[in-house]
Design a protein around this motif. Sequence first.
Motif, PDB file in Angstrom:
ATOM      1  N   MET A 142      -2.389   2.992   5.352  1.00  0.00           N
ATOM      2  CA  MET A 142      -1.964   3.954   4.680  1.00  0.00           C
ATOM      3  C   MET A 142      -1.606   5.213   5.298  1.00  0.00           C
ATOM      4  SD  MET A 142      -3.363   3.800   0.823  1.00  0.00           S
ATOM      5  CE  MET A 142      -2.277   5.050  -0.375  1.00  0.00           C
ATOM      6  N   SER A 173     -12.111  -2.666  -4.394  1.00  0.00           N
ATOM      7  CA  SER A 173     -12.960  -3.870  -4.512  1.00  0.00           C
ATOM      8  C   SER A 173     -13.827  -3.938  -3.566  1.00  0.00           C
ATOM      9  CB  SER A 173     -11.786  -5.297  -4.539  1.00  0.00           C
ATOM     10  OG  SER A 173     -11.204  -4.907  -3.158  1.00  0.00           O
ATOM     11  N   TRP A 230       0.394  -2.604 -13.342  1.00  0.00           N
ATOM     12  CA  TRP A 230       1.330  -1.533 -13.601  1.00  0.00           C
ATOM     13  C   TRP A 230       2.625  -2.233 -13.247  1.00  0.00           C
ATOM     14  CZ3 TRP A 230      -1.944   3.102 -11.374  1.00  0.00           C
ATOM     15  CH2 TRP A 230      -3.005   3.561 -12.048  1.00  0.00           C
ATOM     16  N   ASN A 268      -7.976  -5.958 -15.095  1.00  0.00           N
ATOM     17  CA  ASN A 268      -7.237  -4.879 -15.254  1.00  0.00           C
ATOM     18  C   ASN A 268      -5.860  -5.242 -16.074  1.00  0.00           C
ATOM     19  OD1 ASN A 268      -8.440  -3.238 -13.592  1.00  0.00           O
ATOM     20  ND2 ASN A 268      -7.526  -3.834 -11.537  1.00  0.00           N
ATOM     21  N   GLN A 272      -4.772   8.872 -11.749  1.00  0.00           N
ATOM     22  CA  GLN A 272      -4.319   8.696 -13.063  1.00  0.00           C
ATOM     23  C   GLN A 272      -5.299   8.582 -13.916  1.00  0.00           C
ATOM     24  OE1 GLN A 272      -3.804   6.413 -10.117  1.00  0.00           O
ATOM     25  NE2 GLN A 272      -1.666   6.338  -9.920  1.00  0.00           N
ATOM     26  N   SER A 319      -8.346  -4.086  -5.684  1.00  0.00           N
ATOM     27  CA  SER A 319      -8.770  -3.658  -7.272  1.00  0.00           C
ATOM     28  C   SER A 319      -7.520  -3.061  -7.623  1.00  0.00           C
ATOM     29  CB  SER A 319     -10.030  -2.837  -7.358  1.00  0.00           C
ATOM     30  OG  SER A 319      -9.909  -1.781  -6.809  1.00  0.00           O
ATOM     31  N   ARG A 320      -6.530  -2.617  -6.875  1.00  0.00           N
ATOM     32  CA  ARG A 320      -5.540  -1.601  -7.203  1.00  0.00           C
ATOM     33  C   ARG A 320      -4.988  -1.952  -8.641  1.00  0.00           C
ATOM     34  NH1 ARG A 320      -1.988  -3.343  -2.144  1.00  0.00           N
ATOM     35  NH2 ARG A 320      -3.910  -2.517  -1.299  1.00  0.00           N
ATOM     36  N   GLU A 321      -5.041  -1.216  -9.770  1.00  0.00           N
ATOM     37  CA  GLU A 321      -4.460  -1.357 -10.973  1.00  0.00           C
ATOM     38  C   GLU A 321      -2.834  -1.051 -11.009  1.00  0.00           C
ATOM     39  OE1 GLU A 321      -6.894  -0.235 -14.047  1.00  0.00           O
ATOM     40  OE2 GLU A 321      -5.448   0.175 -15.559  1.00  0.00           O
ATOM     41  N   HIS A 322      -2.227  -0.679  -9.665  1.00  0.00           N
ATOM     42  CA  HIS A 322      -1.015  -0.593  -9.553  1.00  0.00           C
ATOM     43  C   HIS A 322      -0.061  -2.017  -9.461  1.00  0.00           C
ATOM     44  CE1 HIS A 322      -3.270   2.559  -7.515  1.00  0.00           C
ATOM     45  NE2 HIS A 322      -2.285   3.242  -7.519  1.00  0.00           N
ATOM     46  N   PHE A 336       6.667   1.583 -10.645  1.00  0.00           N
ATOM     47  CA  PHE A 336       6.385   0.772  -9.581  1.00  0.00           C
ATOM     48  C   PHE A 336       7.276  -0.603  -9.842  1.00  0.00           C
ATOM     49  CE2 PHE A 336       2.369   3.248 -10.104  1.00  0.00           C
ATOM     50  CZ  PHE A 336       1.931   3.577  -8.908  1.00  0.00           C
ATOM     51  N   ARG A 348       1.365   8.790 -10.123  1.00  0.00           N
ATOM     52  CA  ARG A 348       1.950   8.208 -11.484  1.00  0.00           C
ATOM     53  C   ARG A 348       1.268   7.128 -11.728  1.00  0.00           C
ATOM     54  NH1 ARG A 348       7.253   8.775 -10.992  1.00  0.00           N
ATOM     55  NH2 ARG A 348       7.442   8.363 -13.156  1.00  0.00           N
ATOM     56  N   ARG A 349       1.470   6.731 -13.249  1.00  0.00           N
ATOM     57  CA  ARG A 349       1.000   5.352 -13.447  1.00  0.00           C
ATOM     58  C   ARG A 349       2.150   4.475 -13.639  1.00  0.00           C
ATOM     59  NH1 ARG A 349      -4.098   5.056 -16.835  1.00  0.00           N
ATOM     60  NH2 ARG A 349      -4.209   3.265 -17.086  1.00  0.00           N
ATOM     61  N   LYS A 363       0.745  -1.283   0.003  1.00  0.00           N
ATOM     62  CA  LYS A 363      -0.041   0.053  -0.052  1.00  0.00           C
ATOM     63  C   LYS A 363       0.924   1.188   0.012  1.00  0.00           C
ATOM     64  CE  LYS A 363       0.383  -1.412   4.492  1.00  0.00           C
ATOM     65  NZ  LYS A 363      -0.021  -2.689   4.849  1.00  0.00           N
ATOM     66  N   LEU A 381       1.030   2.924  -3.268  1.00  0.00           N
ATOM     67  CA  LEU A 381      -0.216   3.460  -3.823  1.00  0.00           C
ATOM     68  C   LEU A 381      -0.504   5.079  -3.592  1.00  0.00           C
ATOM     69  CD1 LEU A 381      -0.562   0.442  -3.929  1.00  0.00           C
ATOM     70  CD2 LEU A 381      -2.778   0.590  -3.331  1.00  0.00           C
ATOM     71  N   SER A 421       1.491   7.161  -4.901  1.00  0.00           N
ATOM     72  CA  SER A 421       1.964   7.682  -6.045  1.00  0.00           C
ATOM     73  C   SER A 421       0.797   8.247  -6.933  1.00  0.00           C
ATOM     74  CB  SER A 421       2.806   6.799  -7.059  1.00  0.00           C
ATOM     75  OG  SER A 421       3.220   7.332  -8.239  1.00  0.00           O
ATOM     76  N   VAL A 435      -7.098   7.171  -3.955  1.00  0.00           N
ATOM     77  CA  VAL A 435      -6.081   6.352  -4.163  1.00  0.00           C
ATOM     78  C   VAL A 435      -6.034   5.612  -5.573  1.00  0.00           C
ATOM     79  CG1 VAL A 435      -4.768   4.220  -3.668  1.00  0.00           C
ATOM     80  CG2 VAL A 435      -5.994   5.746  -1.880  1.00  0.00           C
TER      81      VAL A 435
END
Lengths: 212, 467
Positions: B415, B130, A97, A119, B40, A91-94, A38, A34-35, A27, A30, A32, B36
């Motif tokens: 976090m 999620s 990435w 994702n 982007q 669900s983090r798309e990080h 990582f 930016r995309r 975490k 997360l 950041s 979070v």
Amino acid sequence: MKPFTVVDGLVAPLDRANVDTDAIIPKQFLKSIRRSGFGPNLFDEWRYLDHGEPGQDCSQRPKNPDFFLNQPRYQGAQILLARENFGCGSSREHAPWAIEDAGFRAIIAPSFADIFYNNCFKNGLLPVVLDAAIVDRLFAAVNAEPGYRLTVDLSAQQVVTPDGERFSFDVDAHRRMCLLEGLDDIGLTLRHVDAIRAYEARRRTEAPWLFE
Amino acid sequence: MSGQTLYDKLWQAHLVHQETDGAALLYIDRHLVHEVTSPQAFEGLRLAGRKPWRTAAAIAVPDHNVPTEHRDQGIADPVSRLQVETLDRNCTDFGIREFGMHDVRQGIVHVIGPEQGLTLPGMTVVCGDSHTSTHGAFGALAFGIGTSEVEHVLATQCLVTRKSKSMRIRVEGHPGAGVTAKDIALAIIGQIGTAGGTGYAIEFAGEAIRSLSMEGRMTLCNMAIEAGARAGMVAVDQTTLDYVRGRPSAPSGDNWQQAVNWWQTLVSDTDAVFDSEVLIDASTIEPQITWGTSPEMVVPVGARVPDPTSLADPVRQADGRRALAYMGLEAGTPMTDLAVDRVFIGSCTNSRIEDLRAAAAVIRGRRKADNVRQVLVVPGSGLIKQQAESEGLDRIFREAGFEWRDPGCSMCLAMNADRLEPGERCASTSNRNFEGRQGQGGRTHLVSPAMAAAAAIAGHFVDVRHF
Ligand code: SF4
């Protein structure tokens, strides 16, 4: 998005089930906005012996020599071999990435968590589902042979071993097309502008409270 | 032809376009945004020169990074601060409504949606998170999405998706005293596994579910994702309508009646056929507690730490052994022998008023054990905090030596500044016991609010039924 057609690459094995996205990218990274960037923190808690924070120079950190990503034989790997329910949890798309940023283009596993699976496609990363017994055999082959490579062919929907053995995999047509051509989903959806407007007009009369 | 499931009805009502290969364009009624997973997405809109399709459908709130104390001093961590400020700026730039960090309506995104009536029956609700499955408690189709999809929904108000299979989990009969929605959720995950619901939308049904309050249904649907299902849902009934009526964004006047007429149809037809059915007898469910690093590693509180070598599958055996090592446990130890270092009462699973009342009821007039370093009570929203204070719950917590904090995700994922130190054992009312989830090296045991509160008083896990 980078198109995906065929990847012939070194395979790296991560032999544990239920790898969650908290493990893929913890975490603190997360935060950041930016995309990119990582990759060095992919699997941070397993990969390094110290505690990682955003903005560190990871090349100076003590590494866990047992972790697969730190072993010389898997440097430059493009295909990640994994176990069941890969990518579960947040669900983090990080997560995709980070995997993509670390140089991977495809992940092979017996099953993936839904959101993670979805994702991946948005980021030029191909998740390949193969039967658990086949994945088992691939793990054995990777462990036995340093430099083991596989070819993942999205057009043919096949994984090809160095011996020429072929395993077919399923992928739905829309996702396959987007990945093959590197297409932007939003642009495709906006071809349906009229249908969206018509839907909204109808719903405004049926359920006006939704539009207040 | 067989009847329709609740999921079929919700899907049908939002279908904009169907491709022949199964991909579908689904209209999204409500889009919840937090700091979070959105920066982007907004950046993507900017780069492409796109504008949000319908700003009124979106509502934003910072929750993951916000401090839970001394909020007037701002956010100390510059990286967290930048992320929250980025959300504020994006909302201003794109004209999206936001409950900022100092707004009394601020709270965890999945708590404030229902509280404000922004989540309504029959809606499609998405969020880059999620646990969006929570909102399915209202007979809504709600699921988590990734950041690319956040951008997609902002730009088009639609999502490209495909229909899941349907599963019905019927929990029949009545659970015993001391058994809560959290225990039902954990027991279900223990039975079907963390991948048991993968590919499915789950409808929770049966007598035990019908008798749950909306808070309980939210707890249950919240954890559908921990069973692998993107969406969990409960059919609309009088409990649903009673909860929604009068909320700030709920329909009123003629719209209310028109809405109710439709909402009352949001139940599975009696002859509907599900792809999968699971039946659970509520009376067999006991208070649950997780022992490992996945929510499916769960046992009734009276059990002992399981022995992984008893598992047939070698991959699972290895996972079990790794989990025991990480958790610092030995097989065969009674769960109630485990001493806890910290207790966390909060998160989108269990931070609603009912949860706080349940915790307070257990501890009234008692004090936390000396070996327990810290007990955090973090309400789900500023309004819940106010409500709890008006009921005097904050006093009960403070007198017990618990810390009464400001709303946010807090130690659910650490976090912000609230976290476990390496090796610390925590009784937590949150939803994930993954390695490092509550702080690197931290050891999380998932329990209900009453079980967490009781552990804080006893200093170790206890069966809340005999407490
Ligand atoms: S409380 Fe925990 S699970 Fe819920 S949204 Fe926040 S971080 Fe996610």
